[in-house]
Design a protein around this motif. Structure first.
Motif, PDB file in Angstrom:
ATOM      1  N   GLN A   1      17.620  40.752 -44.552  1.00  0.00           N
ATOM      2  CA  GLN A   1      18.377  41.915 -45.003  1.00  0.00           C
ATOM      3  C   GLN A   1      18.559  41.901 -46.520  1.00  0.00           C
ATOM      4  O   GLN A   1      18.485  42.938 -47.175  1.00  0.00           O
ATOM      5  N   ILE A   2      18.769  40.724 -47.074  1.00  0.00           N
ATOM      6  CA  ILE A   2      18.878  40.588 -48.535  1.00  0.00           C
ATOM      7  C   ILE A   2      17.576  41.036 -49.193  1.00  0.00           C
ATOM      8  O   ILE A   2      17.574  41.736 -50.217  1.00  0.00           O
ATOM      9  N   ASP A   3      16.443  40.652 -48.560  1.00  0.00           N
ATOM     10  CA  ASP A   3      15.135  41.073 -49.075  1.00  0.00           C
ATOM     11  C   ASP A   3      15.014  42.601 -49.047  1.00  0.00           C
ATOM     12  O   ASP A   3      14.521  43.222 -50.006  1.00  0.00           O
ATOM     13  N   ASN A   4      15.451  43.196 -47.945  1.00  0.00           N
ATOM     14  CA  ASN A   4      15.383  44.656 -47.813  1.00  0.00           C
ATOM     15  C   ASN A   4      16.230  45.359 -48.879  1.00  0.00           C
ATOM     16  O   ASN A   4      15.791  46.337 -49.501  1.00  0.00           O
TER      17      ASN A   4
ATOM     18  N   ASN B   1      29.494  48.641 -48.451  1.00  0.00           N
ATOM     19  CA  ASN B   1      30.376  47.569 -47.973  1.00  0.00           C
ATOM     20  C   ASN B   1      30.347  47.468 -46.450  1.00  0.00           C
ATOM     21  O   ASN B   1      30.353  46.364 -45.885  1.00  0.00           O
ATOM     22  N   GLU B   2      30.317  48.630 -45.785  1.00  0.00           N
ATOM     23  CA  GLU B   2      30.227  48.640 -44.323  1.00  0.00           C
ATOM     24  C   GLU B   2      28.937  47.953 -43.864  1.00  0.00           C
ATOM     25  O   GLU B   2      28.944  47.130 -42.933  1.00  0.00           O
ATOM     26  N   LYS B   3      27.844  48.305 -44.530  1.00  0.00           N
ATOM     27  CA  LYS B   3      26.553  47.729 -44.150  1.00  0.00           C
ATOM     28  C   LYS B   3      26.534  46.221 -44.374  1.00  0.00           C
ATOM     29  O   LYS B   3      26.030  45.457 -43.533  1.00  0.00           O
ATOM     30  N   GLU B   4      27.092  45.777 -45.483  1.00  0.00           N
ATOM     31  CA  GLU B   4      27.124  44.339 -45.771  1.00  0.00           C
ATOM     32  C   GLU B   4      27.982  43.589 -44.760  1.00  0.00           C
ATOM     33  O   GLU B   4      27.649  42.463 -44.364  1.00  0.00           O
TER      34      GLU B   4
ATOM     35  N   LEU C   1      24.641  38.865 -38.709  1.00  0.00           N
ATOM     36  CA  LEU C   1      23.293  38.403 -38.354  1.00  0.00           C
ATOM     37  C   LEU C   1      23.164  36.907 -38.578  1.00  0.00           C
ATOM     38  O   LEU C   1      23.964  36.282 -39.287  1.00  0.00           O
ATOM     39  N   SER C   2      22.118  36.315 -38.017  1.00  0.00           N
ATOM     40  CA  SER C   2      21.840  34.898 -38.238  1.00  0.00           C
ATOM     41  C   SER C   2      21.455  34.678 -39.695  1.00  0.00           C
ATOM     42  O   SER C   2      21.164  35.633 -40.423  1.00  0.00           O
ATOM     43  N   ASP C   3      21.436  33.421 -40.108  1.00  0.00           N
ATOM     44  CA  ASP C   3      21.104  33.107 -41.503  1.00  0.00           C
ATOM     45  C   ASP C   3      19.741  33.665 -41.895  1.00  0.00           C
ATOM     46  O   ASP C   3      19.576  34.255 -42.970  1.00  0.00           O
TER      47      ASP C   3
END
Length: 576
Positions: A557-560, A540-543, A549-551
């Motif tokens: 990040q979603i890909d990662n 949750n912290e990471k999210e 971040l920008s879009d």
């Protein structure tokens, strides 16, 4: 303690061997087989380990599937050895094979001749059937959780033969057999009536020969042609013989043609055939699937690496914090996986040793005296023996409790050290206190049991010994009067004591072992629950940080994160 270890992953075809904690020496014969399926060299395992260990009388820890574990036990039994295994109850039994039948050795036999090899199932790998279900869940996840870096439709179309086609099962000359009720999932049965119908590749394909009066004349032609192929091994050949034929004669014919142990089955979905499906085609499917999925994860990793490098430069502070949290999460997840893949709990031999000590005490009581010949002395001796037995049993119980406490402390410390591999400084430690209730284990009144062995018979009165006739060597020729002779056999008492007490001693060991296993699972589960909470918190912290971040950076990040989940799921199938 002399110990050998064998770890085998049939899905990755990985084998690790250790002798007394050390890797095999250079040019060891074991090296020849380390990149082969264990099933291909199972029969050689006893001899190979005998040579490396300079004889038998060693502990053998095995990690792998239950099918391979059972195969290892069978391989040692087939050599005529006494093999000790641990039952699910925690009790250890010694078995041997006599005339093809596996027998459990009684405790007296074990004391006279201890086991040659003591096999422990250290870590169980999921079966091929379980792995296949896990693969189905992963493929469903890929479909339900799309990602722009992964074209699921193209992936599945390219791997249609692997993921969507059934396993093939060949039935030679079995046109008259009804296959509609066969309980084999994802299997297509093909009936072969001519040699030209055979597929080009028979690797890992089960082949069942059906023999009756009609098919018998052509059997040899089919059999010799199939056996001569390089893509066929004896393990994939099965034989279903019609009841009207002489099965023994058929088996001898097959042996003459080159199969030492023909696999004669009772039905087309016999357990032997189902086992073959699991060990060979299903295991091959899982291994090929893992390779293909790992290739995909590597491709996506390479694709994202360059973009991630550029992003770290442009968003240094945010990316540094995300990287820090990901490092924490990696350690937490690795430790959580270690708890999930923990070894089975090995029940210490000290429990069995304590029982053997108890048995020796029971057998040693008045061992130089064979019998008692009057009721008064017998009653006194029975009371004395009961008192001593209760004392022996109390000592045994105290020893078991001491060992139990020691093992419980060892388990607690083991899991605490495992938790520390997460490198998470929260000083968390499970304090689990489980007291074993010994009150339910006691000895009943034994005196009546012993006195039941009273035997009374009429015997001739003994000749005079101190009288003059005996002194001067004169024999008594007249019949001597009959007198009552009372006998209490002390060996019968000792046997009865063993019969009554040792099962109770075994019950205590089984109960203590079960209690330790419950502790083992409870403590591990408690740590895993805590680790899961920590993983959720830092995720949750990471999210939250990633949301700044920008879009376009958020998409990266979603890909990662998607790739990290993909890798975890593939690794779980490969290693779990």
């Amino acid at each position: 303690m002399v110990k050998a270890e064998l770890t085998h992953n049939p899905y990755l075809v990985e084998t690790k061997v250790k002798f007394n904690g050390k890797e095999p020496k250079i040019n060891s014969l074991i090296e020849k087989y380390q990149n082969e399926k264990l099933q291909a060299w199972l029969c050689r395992v006893p001899k190979l380990f005998y040579n490396e260990m300079n004889g038998y009388d060693f502990d053998f820890d095995f990690s792998g599937t239950r099918t391979d574990y059972e195969g290892v036990i069978t391989a040692f039994l087939d050599t005529g050895l006494l093999v000790e295994i641990e039952e699910r109850s925690g009790s250890k039994v010694t078995i041997r094979k006599t005339n093809g039948i596996v027998e459990i050795q009684d405790e007296q036999t074990y004391r006279d001749r201890p086991s040659d090899v003591r096999i422990f199932f250290k870590n169980e790998l999921k079966s091929a059937a379980e792995k296949s279900r896990d693969l189905g869940i992963l493929l469903a996840w890929l479909e339900m959780t799309p990602n722009r870096r992964f074209d699921n439709q193209a992936f599945r179309e390219a791997a249609t033969e692997l993921f969507d086609e059934d396993y093939t099962y060949l039935l030679i000359q079995g046109s008259n057999i009804d296959t509609s009720a066969v309980e084999l999932s994802d299997v297509t049965i093909e009936t072969i009536t001519t040699l030209t119908d055979l597929p080009n590749d028979l690797t890992n394909t089960p082949i069942l020969f059906y023999l009756d009066e009609q098919t018998k004349p052509r059997f040899r032609d089919f059999f010799e042609n199939i056996l001569a192929r390089k893509d066929v091994i004896a393990e994939q050949l099965f034989f279903l013989v019609h009841p009207e034929l002489n099965t023994g004669q058929i088996e001898r014919t097959i042996q003459d043609l080159g199969i030492k142990q023909p696999q004669v089955v009772k039905s087309i979905d016999d357990s032997l055939i189902q086992k073959f499906f699991e060990v060979y085609p299903m295991t091959e499917y899982i291994g090929n699937s893992i390779q293909l999925l790992q290739t995909e994860t590597q491709r996506i990793t390479t694709l994202l690496t360059q973009e991630n490098d550029a992003s770290r430069i442009q968003n240094y502070e945010v990316r540094r914090e995300i990287a820090r949290l990901e490092t924490i999460l990696d350690y937490l997840k690795q430790t959580n996986d270690a708890f999930s893949q923990k070894d089975n709990l090995e029940i210490t031999d000290r429990f069995s040793e304590a029982k053997f000590t108890l048995a020796e005490k029971i057998q040693s009581w008045r061992k130089k005296k064979a019998s008692i010949h009057n009721d008064l002395d017998a009653n006194r001796a029975a009371v004395e023996y009961e008192h001593d037995l209760n004392h022996y049993f109390a000592e045994y119980v105290a020893t078991i409790i001491r060992i139990f406490s020691s093992e419980k402390a060892r388990i607690t410390e083991y899991f605490f050290e495992l938790y520390q591999t997460a490198v998470y400084e929260d000083h968390f430690r499970i304090q689990y206190d489980n007291h074993f209730d010994i009150a339910n284990y006691y000895l009943n009144d034994l005196v009546p049991e012993f006195l039941n062995f009273r035997k009374e018979q009429l015997v001739e009165q003994p000749e005079e010994f101190f009288g003059l006739k005996k002194f001067f060597g004169e024999k008594q020729t007249e019949p001597r009067p009959l007198v009552n002779k009372i006998t209490y056999s002390l060996s019968s008492w000792r046997y009865k004591a063993n019969e009554l007490i040792l099962p109770e001693a075994t019950r205590i060991i089984e109960a203590v072992a079960e209690s330790l296993k419950q502790d083992y699972e409870t403590i591990a589960t408690s740590y895993q629950e805590h680790l899961t909470q920590l993983i959720a918190r830092h995720t949750n912290e990471k999210e939250a940080i990633a949301a700044t971040l920008s879009d376009e950076e958020q998409k990266l990040q979603i890909d990662n994160d998607w790739l990290a989940q993909f890798k975890e799921k593939v690794n779980e199938i490969a290693r779990g």
